[in-house]
Design a protein around this motif. Structure first.
Motif, mmCIF file in Angstrom:
data_model
loop_
_atom_site.group_PDB
_atom_site.id
_atom_site.type_symbol
_atom_site.label_atom_id
_atom_site.label_comp_id
_atom_site.label_asym_id
_atom_site.label_seq_id
_atom_site.Cartn_x
_atom_site.Cartn_y
_atom_site.Cartn_z
ATOM 1 N N THR A 155 0.714 -1.096 0.292
ATOM 2 C CA THR A 155 0.012 0.074 -0.149
ATOM 3 C C THR A 155 0.972 1.065 -0.006
ATOM 4 N N PHE A 161 1.701 7.835 2.693
ATOM 5 C CA PHE A 161 2.864 8.752 3.011
ATOM 6 C C PHE A 161 3.794 9.097 2.373
ATOM 7 N N TYR A 203 5.423 14.432 8.932
ATOM 8 C CA TYR A 203 5.821 12.994 9.448
ATOM 9 C C TYR A 203 7.197 13.270 10.213
ATOM 10 N N GLY A 213 11.152 0.324 5.658
ATOM 11 C CA GLY A 213 10.050 1.344 5.858
ATOM 12 C C GLY A 213 10.386 2.500 6.645
ATOM 13 N N GLY A 215 10.860 5.785 6.720
ATOM 14 C CA GLY A 215 10.171 6.841 7.030
ATOM 15 C C GLY A 215 11.207 7.844 6.711
ATOM 16 N N ASP A 260 13.130 2.809 2.076
ATOM 17 C CA ASP A 260 11.816 3.381 2.176
ATOM 18 C C ASP A 260 11.194 3.506 0.875
ATOM 19 N N ILE A 261 10.067 3.233 0.408
ATOM 20 C CA ILE A 261 9.484 3.157 -0.834
ATOM 21 C C ILE A 261 9.220 4.705 -1.450
ATOM 22 N N ALA A 319 9.972 -2.717 0.013
ATOM 23 C CA ALA A 319 10.252 -3.562 1.266
ATOM 24 C C ALA A 319 10.194 -5.229 0.634
ATOM 25 N N GLU A 320 9.375 -5.053 -0.424
ATOM 26 C CA GLU A 320 9.235 -6.701 -1.029
ATOM 27 C C GLU A 320 10.438 -6.917 -2.052
ATOM 28 N N PHE A 324 9.932 -0.302 11.923
ATOM 29 C CA PHE A 324 9.146 0.491 12.934
ATOM 30 C C PHE A 324 7.863 1.007 12.570
ATOM 31 N N THR A 325 6.623 0.368 12.847
ATOM 32 C CA THR A 325 5.503 1.086 12.483
ATOM 33 C C THR A 325 5.176 1.029 10.787
ATOM 34 N N PHE A 368 3.019 -3.204 3.944
ATOM 35 C CA PHE A 368 3.792 -3.835 3.046
ATOM 36 C C PHE A 368 2.919 -5.158 2.493
HETATM 37 C C1 LIG Z 1 4.013 4.791 9.257
HETATM 38 S S1 LIG Z 1 5.425 5.065 8.533
HETATM 39 C C2 LIG Z 1 6.703 4.466 9.644
HETATM 40 C C3 LIG Z 1 8.047 5.197 9.390
HETATM 41 C C4 LIG Z 1 9.019 5.219 10.571
HETATM 42 N N1 LIG Z 1 9.761 3.613 10.162
HETATM 43 C C5 LIG Z 1 8.741 5.398 12.037
HETATM 44 O O1 LIG Z 1 8.858 4.566 12.764
HETATM 45 O O2 LIG Z 1 8.055 6.342 12.151
HETATM 46 C C6 LIG Z 1 5.469 3.765 7.284
HETATM 47 C C7 LIG Z 1 6.557 3.982 6.366
HETATM 48 O O3 LIG Z 1 6.499 2.757 5.463
HETATM 49 C C8 LIG Z 1 6.557 3.171 4.230
HETATM 50 N N2 LIG Z 1 6.167 1.933 3.118
HETATM 51 C C9 LIG Z 1 4.813 1.904 2.988
HETATM 52 N N3 LIG Z 1 4.742 0.635 1.914
HETATM 53 C C10 LIG Z 1 6.096 0.403 1.786
HETATM 54 C C11 LIG Z 1 6.803 -0.469 1.156
HETATM 55 N N4 LIG Z 1 5.937 -1.522 0.217
HETATM 56 N N5 LIG Z 1 8.215 -0.599 0.879
HETATM 57 C C12 LIG Z 1 8.731 0.149 1.632
HETATM 58 N N6 LIG Z 1 8.339 1.081 2.608
HETATM 59 C C13 LIG Z 1 7.152 1.200 2.507
HETATM 60 C C14 LIG Z 1 6.235 4.401 3.953
HETATM 61 O O4 LIG Z 1 6.529 5.265 2.942
HETATM 62 C C15 LIG Z 1 6.242 5.107 5.283
HETATM 63 O O5 LIG Z 1 7.453 5.827 5.097
#
Ligand SMILES: C[S@@+](CC[C@H](N)C(=O)[O-])C[C@H]1O[C@@H](n2cnc3c(N)ncnc32)[C@H](O)[C@@H]1O
Length: 271
Positions: A3, A6, A15, A49, A51, A70-71, A95-96, A111-112, A117
């Motif tokens: 998905t 962000f 963020y 991920g 962020g 991060d994506i 991440a995949e 983290f979070t 993913f």
């Molecule tokens: C809620 S944020 C968490 C960021 C950070 N790790 C934190 O602790 O606050 C989720 C992060 O996951 C990333 N993300 C979502 N889908 C992803 C994917 N398929 N592959 C890599 N990153 C992804 C988003 O871009 C976002 O930066």
């Protein structure tokens, strides 16, 4: 399916400004687990991920080489702008499909983020890139936060919950993983040696402005802004006013404590 949220520049900036790093309790649980499980030195840590680098920066204080992935290009730009250390680098990738060799990563963290993913594909990547006897630490904070200030903590927490519930009407279905304390994500981790801790509490120093900013940074609020911008803005203004009235103060910079519960999955790959 993964998905993609962000990703916008505006969201990444909010963020970076308002999301907190893993607190002391969570950090200690991860570090103690590594001490217990690892005899070899940890060379490479990958934070998936990442962020804008909230957790990645903490890792870089402890380990030799840390890579945040991060994506979102906008999130990675924020992370790069926030900190530069010789042992810390960032890359944009999903991440995949992690650009690391088989069995090359000593510690993989997230983290979070894992609930966003494609969990099946991500777990295959985890199994591929983590070294034999390597570890994972996957965590999320839950949504049952509470606010603490003088003798009005209960009232503040009630206001917090009311606003959260209005915003979370715009939640993505994947937030169900957080509401279930990452149970499915834990089951999907393909390691025999694993555990899930659901009662880690951190007390994070914040301000009223910080709590309102936290609401602004959550993905359902961004969806609310797209659909009903005036209602969304008014909700935040009213929430801030209700906090200040309850506390009997006028400054949005008034400090308070934000108590957060974390869930953490820890695992160690077999030899
Ligand atoms: C809620 S944020 C968490 C960021 C950070 N790790 C934190 O602790 O606050 C989720 C992060 O996951 C990333 N993300 C979502 N889908 C992803 C994917 N398929 N592959 C890599 N990153 C992804 C988003 O871009 C976002 O930066």
């Amino acid at each position: 399916m993964a998905t993609q949220l962000f990703e916008g520049k505006g969201h990444a900036a909010v963020y970076q400004k308002y999301r907190f790093a893993p607190g002391e309790e969570l950090q200690q649980i991860i570090l103690s687990y590594l001490k217990e499980k690892r005899t070899n030195p940890i060379e490479l840590v990958v934070d998936v991920g990442c962020g804008s680098g909230q957790g990645t920066r903490f890792l870089a204080e402890h380990f030799k080489k840390v890579v945040g992935a991060d994506i979102s290009e906008a999130q990675i730009q924020e992370a790069r702008d926030a900190s530069s250390r010789p042992n810390l680098s960032y890359l944009v990738c999903p991440a995949e499909e992690l650009p690391f060799e088989d069995g090359s990563v000593d510690l993989l963290t997230s983290f979070t983020a894992v609930h966003w993913f494609d969990i099946e594909k991500f777990m295959k990547e985890v199994n591929r890139v983590v070294k034999p006897c390597g570890c994972v630490a996957i965590s999320t904070y839950t949504v049952d936060m509470s606010l603490h200030y003088g003798n009005c903590s209960e009232k503040l927490t009630q206001i917090f919950k009311e606003t959260r519930d209005l915003i979370f009407k715009y939640s993505h279905s994947r937030v169900k993983h957080v509401l279930e304390d990452y149970k499915e994500i834990f089951e999907a981790l393909p390691f025999q040696d694993k555990k899930r801790i659901t009662d880690i509490f951190d007390k994070i120093p914040m301000t009223v402005a910080g709590v309102v900013g936290y609401f602004e940074s959550v993905s359902p609020f961004q969806a609310y802004m797209k659909n009903e911008p005036e209602a969304a803005k008014t909700l935040l203004q009213e929430t801030e006013k209700r906090f200040l009235d309850a506390m009997g103060v006028s400054s949005r910079e008034t400090p308070l404590e934000f108590w957060v519960r974390h869930v953490c999955i820890l695992g160690c790959k077999g030899p």
